[in-house]
Design an enzyme around this catalytic site. Structure first.
Site, PDB file in Angstrom:
ATOM      1  N   CYS A  46      -3.318   1.322   6.575  1.00 23.02           N
ATOM      2  CA  CYS A  46      -3.598   0.519   7.780  1.00 23.02           C
ATOM      3  C   CYS A  46      -4.163   1.385   8.896  1.00 23.02           C
ATOM      4  O   CYS A  46      -4.876   0.906   9.759  1.00 23.02           O
ATOM      5  CB  CYS A  46      -2.323  -0.133   8.258  1.00 23.02           C
ATOM      6  N   GLU A  92       4.116  -4.655  12.186  1.00 25.96           N
ATOM      7  CA  GLU A  92       3.059  -3.641  11.984  1.00 25.96           C
ATOM      8  C   GLU A  92       1.956  -4.363  11.224  1.00 25.96           C
ATOM      9  O   GLU A  92       2.132  -4.687  10.049  1.00 25.96           O
ATOM     10  CB  GLU A  92       3.587  -2.474  11.145  1.00 25.96           C
ATOM     11  N   ASN A 141       0.796  -1.228   0.000  1.00 21.69           N
ATOM     12  CA  ASN A 141       0.000   0.000   0.000  1.00 21.69           C
ATOM     13  C   ASN A 141       0.830   1.279   0.000  1.00 21.69           C
ATOM     14  O   ASN A 141       0.469   2.270  -0.644  1.00 21.69           O
ATOM     15  CB  ASN A 141      -0.994  -0.018   1.155  1.00 21.69           C
ATOM     16  N   GLU A 176       8.301   1.082  16.384  1.00 22.32           N
ATOM     17  CA  GLU A 176       9.405   1.653  15.635  1.00 22.32           C
ATOM     18  C   GLU A 176       9.185   3.156  15.569  1.00 22.32           C
ATOM     19  O   GLU A 176       8.092   3.641  15.802  1.00 22.32           O
ATOM     20  CB  GLU A 176       9.520   0.992  14.250  1.00 22.32           C
TER      21      GLU A 176
HETATM   22  N1  LIG Z   1       0.343  -1.679  10.810  1.00 25.63           N
HETATM   23  C1  LIG Z   1       0.868  -1.077   9.755  1.00 25.63           C
HETATM   24  O1  LIG Z   1       1.698  -0.141   9.875  1.00 25.63           O
HETATM   25  C2  LIG Z   1       0.479  -1.540   8.373  1.00 25.63           C
HETATM   26  C3  LIG Z   1       0.930  -0.785   7.295  1.00 25.63           C
HETATM   27  C4  LIG Z   1       0.551  -1.186   6.000  1.00 25.63           C
HETATM   28  C5  LIG Z   1      -0.234  -2.314   5.792  1.00 25.63           C
HETATM   29  N2  LIG Z   1      -0.636  -3.034   6.874  1.00 25.63           N
HETATM   30  C6  LIG Z   1      -1.491  -4.194   6.677  1.00 25.63           C
HETATM   31  O2  LIG Z   1      -1.047  -4.941   5.520  1.00 25.63           O
HETATM   32  C7  LIG Z   1      -2.177  -5.526   4.860  1.00 25.63           C
HETATM   33  C8  LIG Z   1      -2.156  -5.165   3.396  1.00 25.63           C
HETATM   34  O3  LIG Z   1      -0.877  -5.456   2.853  1.00 25.63           O
HETATM   35  P1  LIG Z   1      -0.615  -6.860   2.126  1.00 25.63           P
HETATM   36  O4  LIG Z   1      -1.863  -7.353   1.482  1.00 25.63           O
HETATM   37  O5  LIG Z   1       0.630  -6.732   1.319  1.00 25.63           O
HETATM   38  O6  LIG Z   1      -0.297  -7.821   3.369  1.00 25.63           O
HETATM   39  P2  LIG Z   1       0.098  -9.357   3.263  1.00 25.63           P
HETATM   40  O7  LIG Z   1       0.229  -9.808   4.650  1.00 25.63           O
HETATM   41  O8  LIG Z   1      -0.764 -10.101   2.327  1.00 25.63           O
HETATM   42  O9  LIG Z   1       1.577  -9.357   2.568  1.00 25.63           O
HETATM   43  C9  LIG Z   1       2.600  -8.552   3.102  1.00 25.63           C
HETATM   44  C10 LIG Z   1       3.933  -9.130   2.648  1.00 25.63           C
HETATM   45  O10 LIG Z   1       4.119 -10.390   3.258  1.00 25.63           O
HETATM   46  C11 LIG Z   1       4.504 -11.351   2.292  1.00 25.63           C
HETATM   47  N3  LIG Z   1       4.038 -12.641   2.779  1.00 25.63           N
HETATM   48  C12 LIG Z   1       2.787 -13.159   2.702  1.00 25.63           C
HETATM   49  N4  LIG Z   1       2.736 -14.366   3.317  1.00 25.63           N
HETATM   50  C13 LIG Z   1       3.995 -14.612   3.800  1.00 25.63           C
HETATM   51  C14 LIG Z   1       4.597 -15.691   4.519  1.00 25.63           C
HETATM   52  N5  LIG Z   1       3.902 -16.770   4.881  1.00 25.63           N
HETATM   53  N6  LIG Z   1       5.924 -15.611   4.830  1.00 25.63           N
HETATM   54  C15 LIG Z   1       6.654 -14.522   4.475  1.00 25.63           C
HETATM   55  N7  LIG Z   1       6.139 -13.463   3.778  1.00 25.63           N
HETATM   56  C16 LIG Z   1       4.819 -13.512   3.456  1.00 25.63           C
HETATM   57  C17 LIG Z   1       3.838 -10.865   1.023  1.00 25.63           C
HETATM   58  O11 LIG Z   1       4.461 -11.419  -0.115  1.00 25.63           O
HETATM   59  C18 LIG Z   1       4.049  -9.365   1.142  1.00 25.63           C
HETATM   60  O12 LIG Z   1       5.344  -9.004   0.719  1.00 25.63           O
HETATM   61  C19 LIG Z   1      -3.396  -4.972   5.572  1.00 25.63           C
HETATM   62  O13 LIG Z   1      -3.856  -5.920   6.538  1.00 25.63           O
HETATM   63  C20 LIG Z   1      -2.877  -3.749   6.315  1.00 25.63           C
HETATM   64  O14 LIG Z   1      -3.623  -3.448   7.462  1.00 25.63           O
HETATM   65  C21 LIG Z   1      -0.301  -2.666   8.164  1.00 25.63           C
HETATM   66  O1  LIG Z   2      -0.653   1.864   5.881  1.00 22.61           O
HETATM   67  C1  LIG Z   2      -0.023   2.106   6.913  1.00 22.61           C
HETATM   68  C2  LIG Z   2       0.787   3.254   7.111  1.00 22.61           C
HETATM   69  C3  LIG Z   2       1.854   3.217   7.932  1.00 22.61           C
HETATM   70  C4  LIG Z   2       2.621   4.404   8.113  1.00 22.61           C
HETATM   71  C5  LIG Z   2       3.851   4.401   8.723  1.00 22.61           C
HETATM   72  O2  LIG Z   2       4.453   3.270   9.123  1.00 22.61           O
HETATM   73  C6  LIG Z   2       4.580   5.654   8.971  1.00 22.61           C
HETATM   74  O3  LIG Z   2       4.027   6.764   8.739  1.00 22.61           O
HETATM   75  O4  LIG Z   2       5.750   5.546   9.405  1.00 22.61           O
END
Ligand SMILES: NC(=O)c1ccc[n+]([C@@H]2O[C@H](COP(=O)([O-])OP(=O)(O)OC[C@H]3O[C@@H](n4cnc5c(N)ncnc54)[C@H](O)[C@@H]3O)[C@@H](O)[C@H]2O)c1
Ligand SMILES: O=C/C=C/C=C(\O)C(=O)O
Length: 484
Positions: free
Chosen positions: A286, A252, A153, A465
């Site tokens: 997120c 995260e 994202n 972080e």
């Molecule tokens: N908390 C935060 O700061 C934050 C920020 C951005 C996105 N997110 C979360 O991320 C999600 C959207 O992103 P997404 O769809 O890319 O997430 P995802 O978990 O599907 O994938 C994230 C990454 O993990 C890898 N991955 C998937 N399964 C794996 C495994 N078993 N072992 C190792 N790597 C693996 C994927 O290839 C990708 O690079 C949403 O749930 C969002 O809330 C959280």
């Molecule tokens: O989609 C999630 C956004 C996360 C943002 C950060 O980790 C940041 O602003 O450092």
């Protein structure tokens, strides 16, 4: 056809196995991504290990900091290359990527360069049983080889939010970008070579999760720690992988964030703030708001105002002036979001606006577009209100008291972020104290001071972080006691 190569030991590496990278705006093929196998992942870990033992491991903090500043400056010098790459991969509006994604992609290196240059450690002097004294002092050393697994994202921002502190603390990294967004992590390899970061310090392996580069990397015994941003259930899988060898993790994860608007809020600012938190980046943030709770006296007025804001959002491709809403990242993700749109209708939600797919002209019709959507009228038990959708949509419900607002906001296994709108100081501080999240914005949203702790509580993450908090994960702290 453009090739997205792995970056290992300072070299761009093709593999015999590729997959297509598609543009979210029209689903056209942007290029072929070279999937890293176990051999490439092992080579990347070996290169990172060797760099720790080589020039990089012997480099002074002063020199390391200079290099990180040079990385940031080179990203800014190639700003347009990064901007075009990120926008092509994600479909996000140019205005968003140029104001948030790319500037932060560079800033994340500078902020941690400054922190490691200035952060003190601790020292104590104590009396000893023999009547003498002893002096303790703390030393920080790098954690070692760090795996950085990233989501799609905010690809550059979220990757350098981890790579910046990791390198500042003297670690070496292997980045596994999302399979949806390979471009900017690959481009950063060119930057690392251009500014003279020693080979093996920064590596990139492309691929998927299970049975691919993601799993090979997180299970690799040569990895000393794993920092991951993504879905909570992916975090569970990675945590299981990290357990072998007892490797530390920094997570995260997902969220189902509440936006709470009190009747005494600055109405226009609250409407503007919730509009951003619900629809920015096509709802793929997120920290975004998918649950809105509005105090009853202003509920109807607020729903109408948010509806007007959603309907005023210009949906279209990145380069079109005034575009406020791009597409979702992929056909698969759009099917997931539209599944929730259908579920809401089936459950009898009031669809205030949206709930479907906009008509897009020409080639854009093949893009992953959805309408910004607002619902009311569903019970708190609905999956629409409980589950992370990660799209441009939110459910609005009324509340009456502060106690009720806190209970509603906390009724989730997640604990990432919240945005609270009120002009009552006592209410603001009470909400901040009692809401079970890692990040609480008052009369604001996604306003970031990079020195502050960033992370989620409960199922939204492990660790914090940001600022000096990053050092807790990216370094080992050693205490030295000297008998004087
Ligand atoms: N908390 C935060 O700061 C934050 C920020 C951005 C996105 N997110 C979360 O991320 C999600 C959207 O992103 P997404 O769809 O890319 O997430 P995802 O978990 O599907 O994938 C994230 C990454 O993990 C890898 N991955 C998937 N399964 C794996 C495994 N078993 N072992 C190792 N790597 C693996 C994927 O290839 C990708 O690079 C949403 O749930 C969002 O809330 C959280
Ligand atoms: O989609 C999630 C956004 C996360 C943002 C950060 O980790 C940041 O602003 O450092």
């Amino acid at each position: 056809m453009h090739q997205y190569l792995n970056f290992i030991n300072g070299e761009f590496v093709a593999t015999g196995k590729t997959f297509e990278n598609h543009a979210p705006v029209d689903n056209r093929v942007l290029g072929l991504v070279h999937e890293a196998g176990e051999r490439e992942v092992d080579a990347a870990v070996g290169a990172a290990r060797a760099a720790l033992k080589g020039d990089w491991g012997r480099m002074s903090v002063v020199k390391r900091v200079e290099l990180l500043y040079a990385v940031a400056d080179e990203i800014n010098r190639r700003f347009d290359d990064f901007l075009q790459a990120e926008v092509a991969d994600t479909g996000k509006p140019l205005s968003l990527a140029s104001h948030i994604d790319i500037p932060r992609g560079a800033a994340n290196f500078k902020v941690f360069a400054d922190i490691v240059k200035n952060v003190p450690t601790e020292s104590f002097e104590m009396g000893t049983p023999d009547g003498g004294t002893a002096l303790s002092y703390a030393l920080r050393s790098p954690l070692g080889v760090v795996a950085v697994v990233c989501p799609w994202n905010l690809p550059l921002l979220l990757m350098t939010w981890k790579v910046g502190p990791a390198l500042a603390c003297g670690n070496t990294v292997i980045v596994k970008p999302s399979e949806e967004t390979p471009a900017t992590a690959t481009l950063l390899g060119e930057v690392m070579n251009a500014v003279g970061v020693p080979k093996g310090v920064y590596n990139v392996v492309h691929g998927f999760g299970p049975g691919s580069a993601g799993e090979f990397l997180t299970r690799h015994p040569g990895v000393n720690g794993i920092t991951f941003t993504g879905e909570t259930r992916t975090g569970e899988a990675i945590m299981a992988a990290a357990a072998k060898g007892v490797r530390p993790v920094s997570f995260e994860l997902g969220g189902k964030n509440a936006g709470i608007v009190f009747a005494d809020a600055d109405f226009d600012k609250a409407v503007a703030g919730i509009t951003r938190s619900a629809f920015e980046n096509c709802g793929q943030v997120c920290l975004g708001t998918e649950r809105v709770y509005v105090q009853r006296p202003i509920f109807d007025r607020f729903v109408q105002a948010l509806k007007e804001k959603a309907q005023a959002l210009k949906v279209g491709p990145s380069e079109e002036p005034g575009v406020g809403l791009g597409p979702l990242i992929s056909a698969e993700h759009r099917a997931k979001v539209l599944g929730y749109y259908e579920k809401a209708k089936a459950e009898g939600a009031t669809v205030v606006t949206g709930g479907g797919v906009p008509d897009m002209p020409g080639a854009l019709a093949s893009g992953h577009w959805v309408q910004p959507t607002i619902w009311t009228g569903l019970p708190e038990s609905s999956p629409i209100v409980r589950e992370e959708i990660f799209g441009p949509c939110c459910h609005i419900a009324p509340f009456d008291t502060v106690d009720e607002a806190i209970a509603l906001a906390n009724a989730t296994n997640y604990g990432l972020a919240t945005t609270v709108w009120t002009q009552n100081l006592a209410t603001a501080h009470r909400m901040a104290r009692e809401i079970e999240v890692g990040l609480c914005w008052i009369n604001s949203w996604f306003l970031r001071d990079l020195r502050t702790a960033f992370g989620g509580a409960k199922a939204s993450g492990i660790g914090r972080e940001g600022g000096v908090h990053s050092l807790e994960f990216y370094t080992e702290l050693r205490n030295v006691m000297v008998k004087l």
